[in-house]
Structure formats: C-alpha cells, structure tokens
Design a protein around this motif. Sequence first.
Motif, PDB file in Angstrom:
ATOM      1  N   GLN A   1       0.828  -1.198   0.000  1.00  0.00           N
ATOM      2  CA  GLN A   1       0.000   0.000   0.000  1.00  0.00           C
ATOM      3  C   GLN A   1       0.871   1.261   0.000  1.00  0.00           C
ATOM      4  OE1 GLN A   1      -3.397   0.539  -0.071  1.00  0.00           O
ATOM      5  NE2 GLN A   1      -3.662  -1.640  -0.469  1.00  0.00           N
ATOM      6  N   ASN A   2       1.990   1.207   0.698  1.00  0.00           N
ATOM      7  CA  ASN A   2       2.902   2.353   0.750  1.00  0.00           C
ATOM      8  C   ASN A   2       3.799   2.297  -0.498  1.00  0.00           C
ATOM      9  OD1 ASN A   2       4.759   4.339   1.332  1.00  0.00           O
ATOM     10  ND2 ASN A   2       4.905   3.817   3.494  1.00  0.00           N
ATOM     11  N   ALA A   3       3.186   2.613  -1.633  1.00  0.00           N
ATOM     12  CA  ALA A   3       3.885   2.481  -2.914  1.00  0.00           C
ATOM     13  C   ALA A   3       5.121   3.358  -2.986  1.00  0.00           C
ATOM     14  CB  ALA A   3       2.936   2.804  -4.057  1.00  0.00           C
ATOM     15  N   ARG A   4       5.024   4.581  -2.489  1.00  0.00           N
ATOM     16  CA  ARG A   4       6.173   5.495  -2.558  1.00  0.00           C
ATOM     17  C   ARG A   4       7.395   4.877  -1.881  1.00  0.00           C
ATOM     18  NH1 ARG A   4       6.929  10.165  -4.205  1.00  0.00           N
ATOM     19  NH2 ARG A   4       4.738  10.677  -4.416  1.00  0.00           N
ATOM     20  N   LEU A   5       7.213   4.345  -0.698  1.00  0.00           N
ATOM     21  CA  LEU A   5       8.334   3.757   0.049  1.00  0.00           C
ATOM     22  C   LEU A   5       8.957   2.594  -0.716  1.00  0.00           C
ATOM     23  CD1 LEU A   5       9.989   3.615   2.703  1.00  0.00           C
ATOM     24  CD2 LEU A   5       8.234   2.051   3.546  1.00  0.00           C
ATOM     25  N   SER A   6       8.141   1.693  -1.217  1.00  0.00           N
ATOM     26  CA  SER A   6       8.704   0.532  -1.908  1.00  0.00           C
ATOM     27  C   SER A   6       9.294   0.908  -3.264  1.00  0.00           C
ATOM     28  CB  SER A   6       7.668  -0.582  -2.043  1.00  0.00           C
ATOM     29  OG  SER A   6       6.541  -0.140  -2.738  1.00  0.00           O
ATOM     30  N   LEU A   7       8.713   1.896  -3.952  1.00  0.00           N
ATOM     31  CA  LEU A   7       9.275   2.316  -5.240  1.00  0.00           C
ATOM     32  C   LEU A   7      10.648   2.943  -5.089  1.00  0.00           C
ATOM     33  CD1 LEU A   7       6.139   3.766  -7.050  1.00  0.00           C
ATOM     34  CD2 LEU A   7       7.496   1.784  -7.773  1.00  0.00           C
ATOM     35  N   LEU A   8      10.927   3.541  -3.943  1.00  0.00           N
ATOM     36  CA  LEU A   8      12.248   4.150  -3.735  1.00  0.00           C
ATOM     37  C   LEU A   8      13.377   3.131  -3.848  1.00  0.00           C
ATOM     38  CD1 LEU A   8      11.419   6.581  -0.795  1.00  0.00           C
ATOM     39  CD2 LEU A   8      12.068   7.209  -3.138  1.00  0.00           C
ATOM     40  N   LYS A   9      13.096   1.860  -3.610  1.00  0.00           N
ATOM     41  CA  LYS A   9      14.122   0.817  -3.671  1.00  0.00           C
ATOM     42  C   LYS A   9      13.860  -0.191  -4.792  1.00  0.00           C
ATOM     43  CE  LYS A   9      16.239   2.200   0.096  1.00  0.00           C
ATOM     44  NZ  LYS A   9      17.622   2.416   0.281  1.00  0.00           N
ATOM     45  N   SER A  10      12.915   0.119  -5.672  1.00  0.00           N
ATOM     46  CA  SER A  10      12.517  -0.825  -6.716  1.00  0.00           C
ATOM     47  C   SER A  10      13.070  -0.436  -8.075  1.00  0.00           C
ATOM     48  CB  SER A  10      10.985  -0.866  -6.810  1.00  0.00           C
ATOM     49  OG  SER A  10      10.422  -1.331  -5.621  1.00  0.00           O
ATOM     50  N   ASN A  11      13.067  -1.414  -8.974  1.00  0.00           N
ATOM     51  CA  ASN A  11      13.427  -1.164 -10.367  1.00  0.00           C
ATOM     52  C   ASN A  11      12.205  -0.783 -11.190  1.00  0.00           C
ATOM     53  OD1 ASN A  11      16.084  -1.920  -9.873  1.00  0.00           O
ATOM     54  ND2 ASN A  11      15.697  -4.049 -10.386  1.00  0.00           N
ATOM     55  N   ARG A  12      11.100  -1.443 -10.918  1.00  0.00           N
ATOM     56  CA  ARG A  12       9.911  -1.320 -11.747  1.00  0.00           C
ATOM     57  C   ARG A  12       8.678  -1.311 -10.858  1.00  0.00           C
ATOM     58  NH1 ARG A  12       9.622  -1.112 -16.537  1.00  0.00           N
ATOM     59  NH2 ARG A  12       8.085  -1.816 -17.981  1.00  0.00           N
TER      60      ARG A  12
ATOM     61  N   LEU B   1       7.688   7.526  -9.737  1.00  0.00           N
ATOM     62  CA  LEU B   1       7.886   8.465  -8.634  1.00  0.00           C
ATOM     63  C   LEU B   1       7.930   9.913  -9.093  1.00  0.00           C
ATOM     64  CD1 LEU B   1      10.529   6.489  -6.587  1.00  0.00           C
ATOM     65  CD2 LEU B   1       8.243   7.134  -5.793  1.00  0.00           C
ATOM     66  N   ASN B   2       8.400  10.155 -10.303  1.00  0.00           N
ATOM     67  CA  ASN B   2       8.569  11.522 -10.794  1.00  0.00           C
ATOM     68  C   ASN B   2       7.423  12.020 -11.670  1.00  0.00           C
ATOM     69  OD1 ASN B   2      11.110  12.128  -9.561  1.00  0.00           O
ATOM     70  ND2 ASN B   2      11.995  10.626 -10.945  1.00  0.00           N
ATOM     71  N   ASP B   3       6.440  11.181 -11.919  1.00  0.00           N
ATOM     72  CA  ASP B   3       5.279  11.591 -12.705  1.00  0.00           C
ATOM     73  C   ASP B   3       4.296  12.298 -11.778  1.00  0.00           C
ATOM     74  OD1 ASP B   3       2.544  11.414 -13.814  1.00  0.00           O
ATOM     75  OD2 ASP B   3       3.502  10.257 -15.416  1.00  0.00           O
ATOM     76  N   THR B   4       4.077  13.589 -11.992  1.00  0.00           N
ATOM     77  CA  THR B   4       3.247  14.367 -11.063  1.00  0.00           C
ATOM     78  C   THR B   4       1.792  13.900 -11.051  1.00  0.00           C
ATOM     79  OG1 THR B   4       2.955  16.085 -12.736  1.00  0.00           O
ATOM     80  CG2 THR B   4       4.713  16.416 -11.118  1.00  0.00           C
ATOM     81  N   ASP B   5       1.265  13.460 -12.190  1.00  0.00           N
ATOM     82  CA  ASP B   5      -0.115  12.969 -12.210  1.00  0.00           C
ATOM     83  C   ASP B   5      -0.241  11.682 -11.401  1.00  0.00           C
ATOM     84  OD1 ASP B   5      -1.064  15.061 -13.756  1.00  0.00           O
ATOM     85  OD2 ASP B   5      -0.720  13.992 -15.646  1.00  0.00           O
ATOM     86  N   ILE B   6       0.678  10.768 -11.599  1.00  0.00           N
ATOM     87  CA  ILE B   6       0.654   9.517 -10.836  1.00  0.00           C
ATOM     88  C   ILE B   6       0.873   9.814  -9.362  1.00  0.00           C
ATOM     89  CG2 ILE B   6       1.915   7.363 -10.407  1.00  0.00           C
ATOM     90  CD1 ILE B   6       2.158   7.114 -13.465  1.00  0.00           C
ATOM     91  N   GLY B   7       1.800  10.689  -9.057  1.00  0.00           N
ATOM     92  CA  GLY B   7       2.055  11.055  -7.667  1.00  0.00           C
ATOM     93  C   GLY B   7       0.826  11.617  -6.987  1.00  0.00           C
ATOM     94  N   ALA B   8       0.112  12.477  -7.680  1.00  0.00           N
ATOM     95  CA  ALA B   8      -1.074  13.115  -7.100  1.00  0.00           C
ATOM     96  C   ALA B   8      -2.201  12.113  -6.874  1.00  0.00           C
ATOM     97  CB  ALA B   8      -1.549  14.237  -8.012  1.00  0.00           C
ATOM     98  N   TYR B   9      -2.373  11.171  -7.761  1.00  0.00           N
ATOM     99  CA  TYR B   9      -3.505  10.257  -7.676  1.00  0.00           C
ATOM    100  C   TYR B   9      -3.219   8.967  -6.930  1.00  0.00           C
ATOM    101  CZ  TYR B   9      -5.860  13.319 -10.930  1.00  0.00           C
ATOM    102  OH  TYR B   9      -6.429  14.412 -11.506  1.00  0.00           O
ATOM    103  N   PHE B  10      -1.972   8.481  -6.980  1.00  0.00           N
ATOM    104  CA  PHE B  10      -1.698   7.149  -6.471  1.00  0.00           C
ATOM    105  C   PHE B  10      -0.652   7.069  -5.378  1.00  0.00           C
ATOM    106  CE2 PHE B  10      -3.049   6.581 -10.909  1.00  0.00           C
ATOM    107  CZ  PHE B  10      -4.196   5.837 -10.682  1.00  0.00           C
ATOM    108  N   LEU B  11       0.213   8.046  -5.266  1.00  0.00           N
ATOM    109  CA  LEU B  11       1.330   7.930  -4.326  1.00  0.00           C
ATOM    110  C   LEU B  11       1.245   8.895  -3.158  1.00  0.00           C
ATOM    111  CD1 LEU B  11       4.210   7.521  -6.939  1.00  0.00           C
ATOM    112  CD2 LEU B  11       2.874   5.745  -5.800  1.00  0.00           C
ATOM    113  N   GLY B  12       0.149   9.571  -3.016  1.00  0.00           N
ATOM    114  CA  GLY B  12      -0.018  10.465  -1.874  1.00  0.00           C
ATOM    115  C   GLY B  12       0.698  11.786  -1.992  1.00  0.00           C
ATOM    116  N   ALA B  13       1.194  12.110  -3.173  1.00  0.00           N
ATOM    117  CA  ALA B  13       1.882  13.396  -3.366  1.00  0.00           C
ATOM    118  C   ALA B  13       0.863  14.456  -3.712  1.00  0.00           C
ATOM    119  CB  ALA B  13       2.906  13.275  -4.493  1.00  0.00           C
ATOM    120  N   LYS B  14       1.179  15.649  -3.391  1.00  0.00           N
ATOM    121  CA  LYS B  14       0.300  16.766  -3.731  1.00  0.00           C
ATOM    122  C   LYS B  14       0.602  17.203  -5.150  1.00  0.00           C
ATOM    123  CE  LYS B  14      -0.174  18.164   0.988  1.00  0.00           C
ATOM    124  NZ  LYS B  14       0.055  19.132   2.019  1.00  0.00           N
ATOM    125  N   GLY B  15      -0.435  17.277  -5.967  1.00  0.00           N
ATOM    126  CA  GLY B  15      -0.253  17.626  -7.373  1.00  0.00           C
ATOM    127  C   GLY B  15      -0.493  19.076  -7.637  1.00  0.00           C
TER     128      GLY B  15
END
Length: 80
Positions: free
Chosen positions: A36-47, A66-80
Amino acid sequence: LLDEPTAALSPKYQADIINSIAALKEKGLTILIIEQNARLSLLKSNRGYIFVAGKVAHVANADQLLNDTDIGAYFLGAKG
C-alpha cells in the motif's frame, strides 16, 4: 513474494524492512512486493505496476512513476 511487509509498522521499522529487502535485491534476488505504501517501496525498486479496479493501469520504471506528477497526485499520496 512479500504481501504488505510494512503494514502497521512505524516509519522507522518500515524503512528498516524496505532496506533489508533492498539488501536482498543487491545480492541478486528478484523480489515481488505488494504494498500500500507504494512510494516507500518504489524508492528501492526497479519497476512498478499500479492497479486500478483490479487491472494494471500504469507500468514503468520506479523512477518514472515516482517523478510523474499525475501519478504522484492520484496514487502515491503526493500533492499535485
């Protein structure tokens, strides 16, 4: 295959678990994490794969996700 390895853990222990998994990756193991914590696991992932309503909605290198602002805003808990 790890299913929610950081669920219900404090941020410190979440980081410890993800770092331990990354150390296994460095030894050449392939690891599949459902998290569920996609951001955390993506920081150490390849894909990464992002599912919506049970179907794959996005597939990319972890850095791209991680760097796609649309994906970050909708799926990773980042503010878009």
